[in-house]
Design an enzyme around this catalytic site. Sequence first.
Site, short mmCIF file in Angstrom:
data_model
loop_
_atom_site.label_atom_id
_atom_site.label_comp_id
_atom_site.label_asym_id
_atom_site.label_seq_id
_atom_site.Cartn_x
_atom_site.Cartn_y
_atom_site.Cartn_z
N CYS A 179 0.85 -1.19 0.00
CA CYS A 179 0.00 0.00 0.00
C CYS A 179 0.88 1.24 0.00
O CYS A 179 0.60 2.24 -0.67
CB CYS A 179 -0.89 0.02 1.23
SG CYS A 179 -2.02 -1.37 1.37
N HIS A 183 1.13 5.12 -1.67
CA HIS A 183 0.49 6.05 -0.74
C HIS A 183 1.37 6.48 0.44
O HIS A 183 0.87 6.64 1.55
CB HIS A 183 -0.80 5.42 -0.20
CG HIS A 183 -1.86 5.23 -1.25
ND1 HIS A 183 -2.56 6.28 -1.79
CD2 HIS A 183 -2.32 4.10 -1.85
CE1 HIS A 183 -3.42 5.82 -2.68
NE2 HIS A 183 -3.30 4.51 -2.75
N ARG A 227 -12.99 -0.61 -1.77
CA ARG A 227 -11.81 0.17 -2.09
C ARG A 227 -10.53 -0.60 -1.75
O ARG A 227 -9.59 -0.66 -2.54
CB ARG A 227 -11.85 1.50 -1.32
CG ARG A 227 -10.64 2.40 -1.45
CD ARG A 227 -10.40 2.89 -2.85
NE ARG A 227 -9.60 1.93 -3.61
CZ ARG A 227 -9.27 2.07 -4.89
NH1 ARG A 227 -9.67 3.11 -5.57
NH2 ARG A 227 -8.54 1.17 -5.49
N CYS A 231 -7.61 -2.45 -4.07
CA CYS A 231 -6.17 -2.20 -3.91
C CYS A 231 -5.39 -3.51 -3.89
O CYS A 231 -4.32 -3.62 -4.52
CB CYS A 231 -5.90 -1.41 -2.63
SG CYS A 231 -6.35 0.33 -2.73
#
Length: 270
Positions: A179, A183, A227, A231
């Site tokens: 992730c 991000h 969501r 991902c």
Amino acid sequence: MIRHTCAVLLAAGVALATTEGLAQDSTTEGIAKYRDMLEDDNPAELWQLRGAELWKTKRGPKDASLEGCDLGLGRGVVKGVYTQLPRYFADTGKVQDLESRLVSCMVTQQGFSLEEVTKQPFGNGSEEKSDLEALAVWIVSESRGMKLKVPTAHPKEKEAYEIGKQIFSYRAGPHDFACATCHSQEGRRIRLQELPNLTTAEGARKAFGAWPAYRVSQGEVRTMQHRLYDCFRQQRFPEPRYGSDVITALTMYLAVSANGGELLAPTIKR
């Protein structure tokens, strides 16, 4: 001559970087204006209406409604609950997010089997609709405009947060992604989409507070479960089970990181 050439190249490079920066700013502003125009007529309202109806409709083998479901602030209380989820629930002995908690209530109070409840967790943009998405978007809308204050007092809440933090940075899969790959830095984007830096309070608040959202490209409302599921899919990880502890832990990490931010959902996304 060499100095002159270097100076020209440097000036050209600065001009190009400035042009690209302005183009990115212009694109970002354009997308923001587009979303603002759509907000007044957000199609998510249709999901909200259906979710409100599903909440009070008697269904399942037990012919019961969900009005006795405890989402964390007492039986039947909906206002403000999403600002304090995920959280620990004594009756299940687990930390649960909104959607996994709804599944528990539909199983115990309405008598549905786990397989029935989770058979269609996500709508497909046409005839197949998800009851869970509709319920979730209505419940979230009842907390819109409130500040996030997800609890971390219980040991299991602290544990979930720490696990979620580790998952956020865990690299694996064929692309060696995490992730954090997308991000954890400022100014990143994929195509025209900005990628928020979720390691900062500002980035986490902006991102977490915007879901659920109506996705124009899919013609569906998408929740935080979807969501994060998406991902994992994009990272080429194994498909997470709906309501899994992995998703809950990652949600806990993001939610706590966003504490103090305003809940804006449901919003509109591309």
